[in-house]
Design a protein around this motif. Sequence first.
Motif, PDB file in Angstrom:
ATOM      1  N   ASN A 167       0.810  -1.226   0.000  1.00  0.00           N
ATOM      2  CA  ASN A 167       0.000   0.000   0.000  1.00  0.00           C
ATOM      3  C   ASN A 167       0.839   1.270   0.000  1.00  0.00           C
ATOM      4  OD1 ASN A 167      -2.540  -1.322   0.138  1.00  0.00           O
ATOM      5  ND2 ASN A 167      -2.280  -1.629   2.341  1.00  0.00           N
ATOM      6  N   LEU A 168       2.117   1.164   0.347  1.00  0.00           N
ATOM      7  CA  LEU A 168       2.936   2.365   0.499  1.00  0.00           C
ATOM      8  C   LEU A 168       3.069   3.148  -0.804  1.00  0.00           C
ATOM      9  CD1 LEU A 168       5.734   0.993   2.847  1.00  0.00           C
ATOM     10  CD2 LEU A 168       4.063   2.783   3.408  1.00  0.00           C
ATOM     11  N   PRO A 170       1.101   3.169  -3.715  1.00  0.00           N
ATOM     12  CA  PRO A 170      -0.109   3.891  -4.169  1.00  0.00           C
ATOM     13  C   PRO A 170      -0.526   5.011  -3.222  1.00  0.00           C
ATOM     14  CG  PRO A 170      -0.647   1.636  -3.502  1.00  0.00           C
ATOM     15  CD  PRO A 170       0.843   1.724  -3.568  1.00  0.00           C
ATOM     16  N   TYR A 171      -0.281   4.848  -1.917  1.00  0.00           N
ATOM     17  CA  TYR A 171      -0.612   5.930  -0.988  1.00  0.00           C
ATOM     18  C   TYR A 171       0.275   7.151  -1.259  1.00  0.00           C
ATOM     19  CZ  TYR A 171      -0.988   8.735   3.234  1.00  0.00           C
ATOM     20  OH  TYR A 171      -1.167   9.786   4.097  1.00  0.00           O
ATOM     21  N   GLY A 172       1.578   6.925  -1.362  1.00  0.00           N
ATOM     22  CA  GLY A 172       2.487   8.029  -1.647  1.00  0.00           C
ATOM     23  C   GLY A 172       2.182   8.679  -2.984  1.00  0.00           C
ATOM     24  N   ASP A 173       1.828   7.863  -3.977  1.00  0.00           N
ATOM     25  CA  ASP A 173       1.504   8.391  -5.296  1.00  0.00           C
ATOM     26  C   ASP A 173       0.318   9.342  -5.208  1.00  0.00           C
ATOM     27  OD1 ASP A 173       1.996   8.280  -8.229  1.00  0.00           O
ATOM     28  OD2 ASP A 173      -0.001   7.396  -8.290  1.00  0.00           O
ATOM     29  N   HIS A 174      -0.712   8.954  -4.452  1.00  0.00           N
ATOM     30  CA  HIS A 174      -1.872   9.838  -4.322  1.00  0.00           C
ATOM     31  C   HIS A 174      -1.525  11.094  -3.523  1.00  0.00           C
ATOM     32  CE1 HIS A 174      -6.075  11.028  -4.234  1.00  0.00           C
ATOM     33  NE2 HIS A 174      -5.874  11.355  -2.969  1.00  0.00           N
ATOM     34  N   ALA A 175      -0.740  10.934  -2.470  1.00  0.00           N
ATOM     35  CA  ALA A 175      -0.383  12.096  -1.646  1.00  0.00           C
ATOM     36  C   ALA A 175       0.326  13.154  -2.480  1.00  0.00           C
ATOM     37  CB  ALA A 175       0.495  11.663  -0.477  1.00  0.00           C
ATOM     38  N   GLY A 189      -6.814   7.985  -8.308  1.00  0.00           N
ATOM     39  CA  GLY A 189      -6.469   7.445  -6.998  1.00  0.00           C
ATOM     40  C   GLY A 189      -7.565   7.579  -5.965  1.00  0.00           C
ATOM     41  N   ALA A 190      -8.584   8.386  -6.273  1.00  0.00           N
ATOM     42  CA  ALA A 190      -9.613   8.712  -5.268  1.00  0.00           C
ATOM     43  C   ALA A 190     -10.345   7.500  -4.693  1.00  0.00           C
ATOM     44  CB  ALA A 190     -10.607   9.705  -5.860  1.00  0.00           C
ATOM     45  N   PRO A 191     -10.700   6.481  -5.501  1.00  0.00           N
ATOM     46  CA  PRO A 191     -11.466   5.361  -4.930  1.00  0.00           C
ATOM     47  C   PRO A 191     -10.775   4.633  -3.783  1.00  0.00           C
ATOM     48  CG  PRO A 191     -11.584   5.317  -7.330  1.00  0.00           C
ATOM     49  CD  PRO A 191     -10.563   6.347  -6.972  1.00  0.00           C
ATOM     50  N   ARG A 192      -9.439   4.704  -3.723  1.00  0.00           N
ATOM     51  CA  ARG A 192      -8.721   3.971  -2.673  1.00  0.00           C
ATOM     52  C   ARG A 192      -8.208   4.875  -1.554  1.00  0.00           C
ATOM     53  NH1 ARG A 192      -4.214  -0.041  -4.070  1.00  0.00           N
ATOM     54  NH2 ARG A 192      -4.853  -0.743  -1.974  1.00  0.00           N
ATOM     55  N   VAL A 193      -8.513   6.157  -1.610  1.00  0.00           N
ATOM     56  CA  VAL A 193      -7.943   7.091  -0.637  1.00  0.00           C
ATOM     57  C   VAL A 193      -8.299   6.705   0.793  1.00  0.00           C
ATOM     58  CG1 VAL A 193      -7.993   9.458   0.209  1.00  0.00           C
ATOM     59  CG2 VAL A 193      -7.800   9.049  -2.223  1.00  0.00           C
ATOM     60  N   ALA A 194      -9.559   6.445   1.045  1.00  0.00           N
ATOM     61  CA  ALA A 194      -9.989   6.130   2.411  1.00  0.00           C
ATOM     62  C   ALA A 194      -9.306   4.852   2.907  1.00  0.00           C
ATOM     63  CB  ALA A 194     -11.501   5.989   2.463  1.00  0.00           C
ATOM     64  N   GLU A 195      -9.278   3.844   2.064  1.00  0.00           N
ATOM     65  CA  GLU A 195      -8.649   2.562   2.438  1.00  0.00           C
ATOM     66  C   GLU A 195      -7.162   2.730   2.717  1.00  0.00           C
ATOM     67  OE1 GLU A 195      -6.959  -1.265  -0.040  1.00  0.00           O
ATOM     68  OE2 GLU A 195      -8.508   0.004  -0.936  1.00  0.00           O
ATOM     69  N   LEU A 196      -6.466   3.401   1.817  1.00  0.00           N
ATOM     70  CA  LEU A 196      -5.019   3.559   1.964  1.00  0.00           C
ATOM     71  C   LEU A 196      -4.679   4.443   3.159  1.00  0.00           C
ATOM     72  CD1 LEU A 196      -4.034   4.029  -1.793  1.00  0.00           C
ATOM     73  CD2 LEU A 196      -3.640   2.004  -0.381  1.00  0.00           C
ATOM     74  N   SER A 197      -5.443   5.532   3.335  1.00  0.00           N
ATOM     75  CA  SER A 197      -5.192   6.430   4.462  1.00  0.00           C
ATOM     76  C   SER A 197      -5.413   5.712   5.786  1.00  0.00           C
ATOM     77  CB  SER A 197      -6.098   7.663   4.378  1.00  0.00           C
ATOM     78  OG  SER A 197      -5.803   8.431   3.231  1.00  0.00           O
ATOM     79  N   SER A 238       4.733  10.998   8.325  1.00  0.00           N
ATOM     80  CA  SER A 238       5.595  11.721   7.392  1.00  0.00           C
ATOM     81  C   SER A 238       6.624  10.788   6.761  1.00  0.00           C
ATOM     82  CB  SER A 238       6.306  12.870   8.114  1.00  0.00           C
ATOM     83  OG  SER A 238       5.395  13.861   8.525  1.00  0.00           O
ATOM     84  N   LEU A 239       7.152   9.862   7.567  1.00  0.00           N
ATOM     85  CA  LEU A 239       8.118   8.895   7.039  1.00  0.00           C
ATOM     86  C   LEU A 239       7.481   8.007   5.979  1.00  0.00           C
ATOM     87  CD1 LEU A 239       9.954   7.675  10.273  1.00  0.00           C
ATOM     88  CD2 LEU A 239      10.899   9.109   8.468  1.00  0.00           C
ATOM     89  N   LEU A 240       6.271   7.537   6.258  1.00  0.00           N
ATOM     90  CA  LEU A 240       5.616   6.606   5.347  1.00  0.00           C
ATOM     91  C   LEU A 240       5.101   7.299   4.092  1.00  0.00           C
ATOM     92  CD1 LEU A 240       3.639   4.442   7.926  1.00  0.00           C
ATOM     93  CD2 LEU A 240       5.901   4.024   6.934  1.00  0.00           C
ATOM     94  N   THR A 241       4.794   8.594   4.188  1.00  0.00           N
ATOM     95  CA  THR A 241       4.291   9.327   3.030  1.00  0.00           C
ATOM     96  C   THR A 241       5.420   9.692   2.074  1.00  0.00           C
ATOM     97  OG1 THR A 241       2.525  10.276   4.375  1.00  0.00           O
ATOM     98  CG2 THR A 241       3.001  11.359   2.279  1.00  0.00           C
TER      99      THR A 241
END
Length: 409
Positions: A167-168, A170-175, A189-197, A238-241
């Motif tokens: 998940n790291l 795709p989460y960073g990509d959306h951020a 990326g919006a459909p997975r934002v809640a799940e990834l966050s 912050s590290l993970l983003t």
Amino acid sequence: MTATLNSTPTLPANDADPFGAEVLEDPLPLHAALREAGPVVHLTRYDVYAFARYEQVHAALVDWQGFQSAAGVGLSNFRYEEPWRPPSLLLEADPPRHDAPRRVLSRVLGPRALRRLREGWLADAEELVEQVLGGGEEFDAVSALAQAFPLRVFPDAVGIPQEGRENLLPYGDHAFNAFGPSNDLVAEGAPRVAELSAWVDAQCARDVLTDDGFGAQIWAASDRGDITPEQAPLVVRSLLTAGVDTTVHGLSAVLYAFATAAAAHPQQWDRLREQPSLARVAFDEAVRWESPVQTFFRTATCDVRVGEHVVPEGRKILMFLGAANRDPRRWADPDSFDLSRDPSGHVGFGMGIHQCVGQHVARLEAEALLTALARRVDRIELAGPTRRHHNNTLRAWESIPVRVRLGRR
């Protein structure tokens, strides 16, 4: 740059979309046009100001009083708009709110941490390179090396569990997409934002983290009162983003640089093989040359004079880090990847109090991977067409097929 309330002459303007597919595929023509237009340009599509020359980008990065980060380092203005997640305590905060989290993370990621990690990461890089080369002399440098190595070592260093690490990216990509406009990349990326966050937030909890990683040290700092318990998970976040995607694309950049230099300038790879100590120079030169983080915004805290023009208080400024890193006013032969260059002073990691706090960790990852490759590989070259990965903020790669010639062991 000095504060002023004087009126300004007409600004040079440009109607290009810096977040459009054509520019994301090849930003260099726009960068050149903006640099030549002047020290500040009005981007009419988004009604923001642009700095593309090294002098102005560097000056804005170090002047946090005049060019604030707390209003958001993306297009969205936090003075008027609600951020999609709690703002970063490092990237999207200014002193004094920024100071304590920065001190804690600087200590956690400091020289002692790098010494502790170094031997293990060098061994991990050797193991990964042997595994990749054992599968043949052609492979994709992005998936096999640039993505695989950070995902192998950095989450362990932070102390998050094995499960869910996919998940790291795709989460960073959306951020990083979210720093730009609400375009098709954000919608994708919006459909997975809640799940990834939710997954990332869960990894930041004290009881999820191992007791010997960066995350545990951040929580220990909250126990000492260096930061509050409410701040601790945001610092881990912050590290993970920002600690994975940026390194992945930096490693992709340096591998692409060596592969594309192979035909005309094979001595670049030869120099690294003869002098493994050049690994960090090579990485910084690639960060200058390719600039994985292409842009960040700031917001003017007062009317600020730039040359003959004034940026009004409260307006957004888009800083083109990639354009500054190829500004011929600062760099000789800026479009060349050159290991004889001293790349220090590039703004690929930012500058000033918001400069990337994890840059030395990224350099260690690059040193480990490049050293392991140089020990085994005589030559690296492209083996097919490359593909870009479009992101509103990052200069990223989807695929870099390479062919290597192995040296004697």
